[in-house]
Design a protein around this motif. Structure first.
Motif, short mmCIF file in Angstrom:
data_model
loop_
_atom_site.label_atom_id
_atom_site.label_comp_id
_atom_site.label_asym_id
_atom_site.label_seq_id
_atom_site.Cartn_x
_atom_site.Cartn_y
_atom_site.Cartn_z
N LYS A 22 0.85 -1.19 0.00
CA LYS A 22 0.00 0.00 0.00
C LYS A 22 0.88 1.23 0.00
O LYS A 22 1.96 1.23 0.58
CB LYS A 22 -0.90 0.01 1.23
CG LYS A 22 -1.98 -1.03 1.18
CD LYS A 22 -2.94 -0.85 2.31
CE LYS A 22 -4.06 -1.83 2.18
NZ LYS A 22 -5.12 -1.57 3.14
N HIS A 23 0.43 2.28 -0.66
CA HIS A 23 1.20 3.52 -0.72
C HIS A 23 0.91 4.35 0.51
O HIS A 23 -0.21 4.47 0.96
CB HIS A 23 0.87 4.30 -1.99
CG HIS A 23 1.28 3.58 -3.23
ND1 HIS A 23 2.59 3.48 -3.61
CD2 HIS A 23 0.56 2.90 -4.14
CE1 HIS A 23 2.65 2.79 -4.74
NE2 HIS A 23 1.44 2.42 -5.07
N CYS A 24 1.96 4.96 1.02
CA CYS A 24 1.87 5.77 2.23
C CYS A 24 1.55 7.21 1.87
O CYS A 24 1.87 7.68 0.78
CB CYS A 24 3.21 5.70 2.97
SG CYS A 24 3.15 6.40 4.61
N LEU A 25 0.93 7.93 2.79
CA LEU A 25 0.64 9.34 2.58
C LEU A 25 1.87 10.21 2.77
O LEU A 25 1.88 11.36 2.35
CB LEU A 25 -0.43 9.81 3.58
CG LEU A 25 -1.80 9.17 3.50
CD1 LEU A 25 -2.68 9.70 4.63
CD2 LEU A 25 -2.44 9.43 2.17
N SER A 31 6.78 1.89 6.85
CA SER A 31 7.71 0.85 7.29
C SER A 31 9.12 1.42 7.49
O SER A 31 9.81 1.04 8.44
CB SER A 31 7.73 -0.32 6.30
OG SER A 31 8.12 0.09 5.02
N ASN A 32 9.55 2.32 6.61
CA ASN A 32 10.87 2.94 6.79
C ASN A 32 10.91 3.81 8.05
O ASN A 32 11.91 3.82 8.76
CB ASN A 32 11.23 3.80 5.58
CG ASN A 32 11.68 2.97 4.41
OD1 ASN A 32 12.36 1.98 4.58
ND2 ASN A 32 11.29 3.36 3.22
N TYR A 33 9.83 4.53 8.31
CA TYR A 33 9.76 5.38 9.50
C TYR A 33 9.83 4.54 10.77
O TYR A 33 10.61 4.83 11.68
CB TYR A 33 8.45 6.18 9.45
CG TYR A 33 8.21 7.05 10.66
CD1 TYR A 33 8.95 8.19 10.88
CD2 TYR A 33 7.22 6.72 11.57
CE1 TYR A 33 8.72 9.00 11.98
CE2 TYR A 33 6.97 7.52 12.67
CZ TYR A 33 7.73 8.66 12.87
OH TYR A 33 7.50 9.45 13.96
N VAL A 34 9.05 3.48 10.83
CA VAL A 34 9.05 2.62 12.02
C VAL A 34 10.40 1.92 12.17
O VAL A 34 10.93 1.82 13.28
CB VAL A 34 7.90 1.59 11.94
CG1 VAL A 34 7.99 0.57 13.07
CG2 VAL A 34 6.56 2.31 11.98
N PHE A 35 10.98 1.46 11.06
CA PHE A 35 12.28 0.81 11.11
C PHE A 35 13.33 1.75 11.68
O PHE A 35 14.11 1.38 12.57
CB PHE A 35 12.70 0.35 9.70
CG PHE A 35 13.98 -0.43 9.67
CD1 PHE A 35 13.97 -1.79 9.88
CD2 PHE A 35 15.18 0.20 9.42
CE1 PHE A 35 15.15 -2.52 9.84
CE2 PHE A 35 16.37 -0.50 9.39
CZ PHE A 35 16.35 -1.87 9.60
N CYS A 57 -2.08 7.38 8.81
CA CYS A 57 -1.86 7.08 7.39
C CYS A 57 -3.01 6.21 6.89
O CYS A 57 -2.83 5.07 6.53
CB CYS A 57 -0.52 6.38 7.20
SG CYS A 57 -0.03 6.27 5.46
N ARG A 58 -4.20 6.80 6.89
CA ARG A 58 -5.40 6.07 6.50
C ARG A 58 -6.32 6.98 5.70
O ARG A 58 -6.20 8.20 5.77
CB ARG A 58 -6.11 5.56 7.74
CG ARG A 58 -5.22 4.70 8.61
CD ARG A 58 -5.83 4.34 9.93
NE ARG A 58 -7.03 3.54 9.83
CZ ARG A 58 -7.05 2.23 9.63
NH1 ARG A 58 -5.92 1.58 9.51
NH2 ARG A 58 -8.18 1.56 9.57
N PRO A 59 -7.25 6.41 4.98
CA PRO A 59 -8.22 7.23 4.26
C PRO A 59 -9.01 8.12 5.22
O PRO A 59 -9.14 7.81 6.41
CB PRO A 59 -9.14 6.20 3.60
CG PRO A 59 -8.34 4.96 3.53
CD PRO A 59 -7.42 4.99 4.72
N ARG A 88 2.88 12.46 -4.67
CA ARG A 88 1.79 11.89 -5.48
C ARG A 88 0.43 12.17 -4.85
O ARG A 88 -0.56 12.26 -5.54
CB ARG A 88 1.98 10.41 -5.73
CG ARG A 88 1.79 9.56 -4.54
CD ARG A 88 1.91 8.07 -4.82
NE ARG A 88 1.80 7.39 -3.56
CZ ARG A 88 0.67 7.20 -2.91
NH1 ARG A 88 -0.45 7.61 -3.41
NH2 ARG A 88 0.66 6.59 -1.74
N ILE A 89 0.38 12.36 -3.52
CA ILE A 89 -0.86 12.72 -2.84
C ILE A 89 -1.23 14.17 -3.18
O ILE A 89 -2.41 14.49 -3.35
CB ILE A 89 -0.72 12.56 -1.30
CG1 ILE A 89 -0.42 11.10 -0.94
CG2 ILE A 89 -1.94 13.05 -0.56
CD1 ILE A 89 -1.50 10.13 -1.27
#
Length: 92
Positions: A22-25, A31-35, A57-59, A88-89
């Motif tokens: 899924k694309h992030c906002l 996943s990179n942020y949490v990592f 990060c949800r609709p 892209r958002i």
């Protein structure tokens, strides 16, 4: 324990191709942020980062033009500046 969350994220990156995720906002993916948070700050901060991103990060977000920039207001009413939002958002 922080190595467990790092391992899970690396496995996610290996097992699920980027095109299927899924694309992030946000510019920095969830996943990179949490990592990065877990790697730098430990398990507790990593889990807090995960839940923060999961809630935001949800609709249901709104893009609002303010002067010469656009802000994103998440479903939980948290405000994010244009430099945090994935380009892209902003094109929508």
């Amino acid at each position: 324990m922080k190595y467990l969350i790092l391992f899970i994220i690396k496995a996610y990156w290996l097992l699920i191709p980027a095109s299927k995720r899924k694309h992030c906002l946000f510019k920095q993916s969830c996943s990179n942020y949490v990592f990065q948070e877990a790697k730098d700050q430990g398990l507790v901060k990593g889990l807090k980062a995960f839940f923060f991103r999961y809630k935001n990060c949800r609709p249901g977000y709104q893009l609002i033009p303010v002067e010469n920039e656009t802000i994103l207001v998440s479903r939980t009413n948290k405000v994010f500046s244009e430099n945090e939002i994935d380009p892209r958002i902003l094109l929508k």
